[in-house]
Design a protein around this motif. Structure first.
Motif, PDB file in Angstrom:
ATOM      1  N   HIS A   1       0.838  -1.208   0.000  1.00  0.00           N
ATOM      2  CA  HIS A   1       0.000   0.000   0.000  1.00  0.00           C
ATOM      3  C   HIS A   1       0.871   1.256   0.000  1.00  0.00           C
ATOM      4  O   HIS A   1       0.545   2.242  -0.671  1.00  0.00           O
ATOM      5  CB  HIS A   1      -0.933  -0.005   1.213  1.00  0.00           C
ATOM      6  N   ASP A   2       1.978   1.226   0.754  1.00  0.00           N
ATOM      7  CA  ASP A   2       2.903   2.360   0.753  1.00  0.00           C
ATOM      8  C   ASP A   2       3.486   2.582  -0.638  1.00  0.00           C
ATOM      9  O   ASP A   2       3.615   3.720  -1.103  1.00  0.00           O
ATOM     10  CB  ASP A   2       4.037   2.116   1.759  1.00  0.00           C
ATOM     11  N   VAL A   3       3.858   1.488  -1.286  1.00  0.00           N
ATOM     12  CA  VAL A   3       4.424   1.586  -2.634  1.00  0.00           C
ATOM     13  C   VAL A   3       3.397   2.187  -3.594  1.00  0.00           C
ATOM     14  O   VAL A   3       3.723   3.069  -4.402  1.00  0.00           O
ATOM     15  CB  VAL A   3       4.887   0.200  -3.135  1.00  0.00           C
ATOM     16  N   ALA A   4       2.153   1.731  -3.508  1.00  0.00           N
ATOM     17  CA  ALA A   4       1.106   2.240  -4.391  1.00  0.00           C
ATOM     18  C   ALA A   4       0.886   3.732  -4.181  1.00  0.00           C
ATOM     19  O   ALA A   4       0.729   4.501  -5.137  1.00  0.00           O
ATOM     20  CB  ALA A   4      -0.190   1.473  -4.152  1.00  0.00           C
ATOM     21  N   ARG A   5       0.892   4.174  -2.905  1.00  0.00           N
ATOM     22  CA  ARG A   5       0.666   5.585  -2.597  1.00  0.00           C
ATOM     23  C   ARG A   5       1.788   6.464  -3.148  1.00  0.00           C
ATOM     24  O   ARG A   5       1.545   7.509  -3.758  1.00  0.00           O
ATOM     25  CB  ARG A   5       0.543   5.761  -1.083  1.00  0.00           C
ATOM     26  N   VAL A   6       3.046   6.019  -2.970  1.00  0.00           N
ATOM     27  CA  VAL A   6       4.182   6.796  -3.450  1.00  0.00           C
ATOM     28  C   VAL A   6       4.229   6.799  -4.975  1.00  0.00           C
ATOM     29  O   VAL A   6       4.556   7.812  -5.609  1.00  0.00           O
ATOM     30  CB  VAL A   6       5.494   6.224  -2.871  1.00  0.00           C
ATOM     31  N   ALA A   7       3.901   5.673  -5.599  1.00  0.00           N
ATOM     32  CA  ALA A   7       3.952   5.571  -7.059  1.00  0.00           C
ATOM     33  C   ALA A   7       2.769   6.255  -7.734  1.00  0.00           C
ATOM     34  O   ALA A   7       2.823   6.555  -8.930  1.00  0.00           O
ATOM     35  CB  ALA A   7       4.002   4.105  -7.483  1.00  0.00           C
ATOM     36  N   GLY A   8       1.689   6.493  -6.966  1.00  0.00           N
ATOM     37  CA  GLY A   8       0.508   7.103  -7.546  1.00  0.00           C
ATOM     38  C   GLY A   8      -0.270   6.167  -8.445  1.00  0.00           C
ATOM     39  O   GLY A   8      -0.914   6.595  -9.403  1.00  0.00           O
TER      40      GLY A   8
ATOM     41  N   ALA B   1       8.063   1.944 -14.159  1.00  0.00           N
ATOM     42  CA  ALA B   1       9.131   2.819 -13.662  1.00  0.00           C
ATOM     43  C   ALA B   1       8.723   3.471 -12.356  1.00  0.00           C
ATOM     44  O   ALA B   1       9.531   3.600 -11.420  1.00  0.00           O
ATOM     45  CB  ALA B   1       9.460   3.869 -14.712  1.00  0.00           C
ATOM     46  N   ALA B   2       7.463   3.900 -12.265  1.00  0.00           N
ATOM     47  CA  ALA B   2       6.986   4.540 -11.034  1.00  0.00           C
ATOM     48  C   ALA B   2       7.018   3.568  -9.861  1.00  0.00           C
ATOM     49  O   ALA B   2       7.408   3.922  -8.742  1.00  0.00           O
ATOM     50  CB  ALA B   2       5.570   5.069 -11.248  1.00  0.00           C
ATOM     51  N   VAL B   3       6.610   2.331 -10.119  1.00  0.00           N
ATOM     52  CA  VAL B   3       6.630   1.319  -9.057  1.00  0.00           C
ATOM     53  C   VAL B   3       8.063   1.022  -8.624  1.00  0.00           C
ATOM     54  O   VAL B   3       8.357   0.914  -7.422  1.00  0.00           O
ATOM     55  CB  VAL B   3       5.919   0.041  -9.540  1.00  0.00           C
ATOM     56  N   GLN B   4       8.965   0.892  -9.582  1.00  0.00           N
ATOM     57  CA  GLN B   4      10.358   0.615  -9.237  1.00  0.00           C
ATOM     58  C   GLN B   4      10.966   1.739  -8.397  1.00  0.00           C
ATOM     59  O   GLN B   4      11.703   1.486  -7.440  1.00  0.00           O
ATOM     60  CB  GLN B   4      11.171   0.400 -10.520  1.00  0.00           C
ATOM     61  N   ARG B   5      10.649   2.998  -8.736  1.00  0.00           N
ATOM     62  CA  ARG B   5      11.145   4.124  -7.933  1.00  0.00           C
ATOM     63  C   ARG B   5      10.559   4.094  -6.529  1.00  0.00           C
ATOM     64  O   ARG B   5      11.256   4.332  -5.540  1.00  0.00           O
ATOM     65  CB  ARG B   5      10.793   5.445  -8.616  1.00  0.00           C
ATOM     66  N   ALA B   6       9.269   3.771  -6.446  1.00  0.00           N
ATOM     67  CA  ALA B   6       8.613   3.735  -5.144  1.00  0.00           C
ATOM     68  C   ALA B   6       9.156   2.607  -4.268  1.00  0.00           C
ATOM     69  O   ALA B   6       9.308   2.762  -3.059  1.00  0.00           O
ATOM     70  CB  ALA B   6       7.101   3.581  -5.333  1.00  0.00           C
ATOM     71  N   VAL B   7       9.449   1.467  -4.879  1.00  0.00           N
ATOM     72  CA  VAL B   7      10.040   0.353  -4.131  1.00  0.00           C
ATOM     73  C   VAL B   7      11.381   0.769  -3.543  1.00  0.00           C
ATOM     74  O   VAL B   7      11.691   0.517  -2.369  1.00  0.00           O
ATOM     75  CB  VAL B   7      10.196  -0.887  -5.036  1.00  0.00           C
TER      76      VAL B   7
END
Length: 338
Positions: free
Chosen positions: A13-20, A42-48
């Motif tokens: 959930h944290d990853v989803a929130r940061v990745a938008g 790319a957004a998910v990888q940055r958020a991870v």
């Protein structure tokens, strides 16, 4: 995003929130779904990376039906694992290649019935996605169990007997033995003996066959002794050969460790190497550069064999119904002992 020290470890959930993006998109991206756009991935990888999120393997396995681990099975007693440098090479290469796919390597021994039962229980429990078999012996009941479980499996070396059609990667054991035996014969040696590995292993059987291919009728029983790949067995086998055939003037030994033992036995018997007896090994392991004299040997491309073995297993895990086995060429390395 800053995660409070008091908070639990980062979640999906944290990853989803940061990745938008949605939680479902994060899940699909982490599990390699082809229908995730490049931008979302790319957004998910940055958020991870930002959150420090670590994939929960147990949860992911429910989706992918994969455990993220491969089992390496050594069908030998525990002491051989630490004596033979070839095993460390195989493990090092396998660990590196599997890590590139975020797959863990689990090591188990099956040198006796108790160890073998533990391996069978582990496989039946569905704890691995595939099995990499090292020094497999013909008739090993583990092969039947793997066949029943329909689990991807490959071997280092061809399984003798042809009963089990398991894909393999290997050096050209028979061709390498032929070339080494021919080299000794061409060097003027007239009474050539051999020390084999166990004949229920591919290296043991095929290297003996290569020796016999060259010498034909000269490959008599008096000139063949049997070891178990250890240094001590090479020493005992060399002592036995000297007692049976004191006029022998060369010996082709099935691996470098046994060749080191053979050199020790020849020194104890007062035989000079190579003046009285030429000694040749097989592997070109680190042992070959530590003997006195330095060991003439047949180099097998062990790192490449390990690479190919892992590649074949990954292809099976990824869904290939069949893969082609690989046999790699050997190279004669001439040093001081022959």
């Amino acid at each position: 995003m800053h995660v409070s020290p008091r908070a639990s470890r980062p979640t999906i959930h944290d990853v989803a929130r940061v990745a938008g993006v949605s939680r479902g998109t994060v899940s699909r991206a982490i599990n390699g779904d082809a229908y995730v756009s490049a931008a979302a991935l790319a957004a998910v990888q940055r958020a991870v990376a930002e959150t420090g999120y670590v994939v929960n393997r147990a949860a992911r396995s429910l989706v992918t039906r994969q455990t993220g681990s491969v089992l390496m099975v050594l069908s030998e007693p525990q002491e051989k694992l630490f004596e033979d440098p070839n095993y460390s090479t195989l493990m090092r290469v396998a660990m590196r290649r599997l890590a590139e796919r975020d797959i863990s390597l689990v090591m188990m021994l099956s040198g006796n019935d108790g160890d073998r039962d533990r391996v069978v229980r582990y496989v039946r429990g569905g704890h691995c996605d595939g099995v990499l078999l090292v020094t497999t012996h013909s008739g090993d009941p583990l092969l039947d169990e793997l066949s029943r479980q329909h689990i991807p499996a490959v071997t280092c070396g061809e399984i003798p007997g042809g009963r089990h059609q398991v894909p393999f990667a290997a050096a050209d054991d028979r061709g390498g033995a032929q070339r080494m035996t021919q080299y000794l014969a061409d060097s003027g040696r007239r009474r050539i003996a051999t020390i084999t590995g166990p004949l229920d292993t591919p290296g043991g059987l095929l290297r003996l066959e290569g020796f016999c291919d060259v010498l034909g009728r000269k490959a008599t029983k008096k000139l063949i002794a049997y070891g178990d790949w250890t240094r001590r067995s090479g020493e005992l086998a060399m002592t036995e050969l000297l007692a049976r055939s004191p006029d022998l003037d060369a010996v082709f030994v099935g691996n470098d460790l046994m060749a080191a033992g053979a050199l020790a036995a020849l020194r104890a018997a007062g035989r000079r190497v190579p003046e009285d007896v030429a000694v040749a090994g097989f592997d070109d392991s680190s042992v070959a550069m530590s003997t006195h004299p330095l060991l003439t040997t047949m180099r097998q491309p062990l790192e490449q064999v390990a690479e190919e073995t892992v590649r074949l297993l990954l292809e099976l895990i990824d869904g290939s119904e069949a893969v082609d086995s690989v046999v790699l060429p050997t190279e004669l390395i001439v040093r001081e002992s022959a």
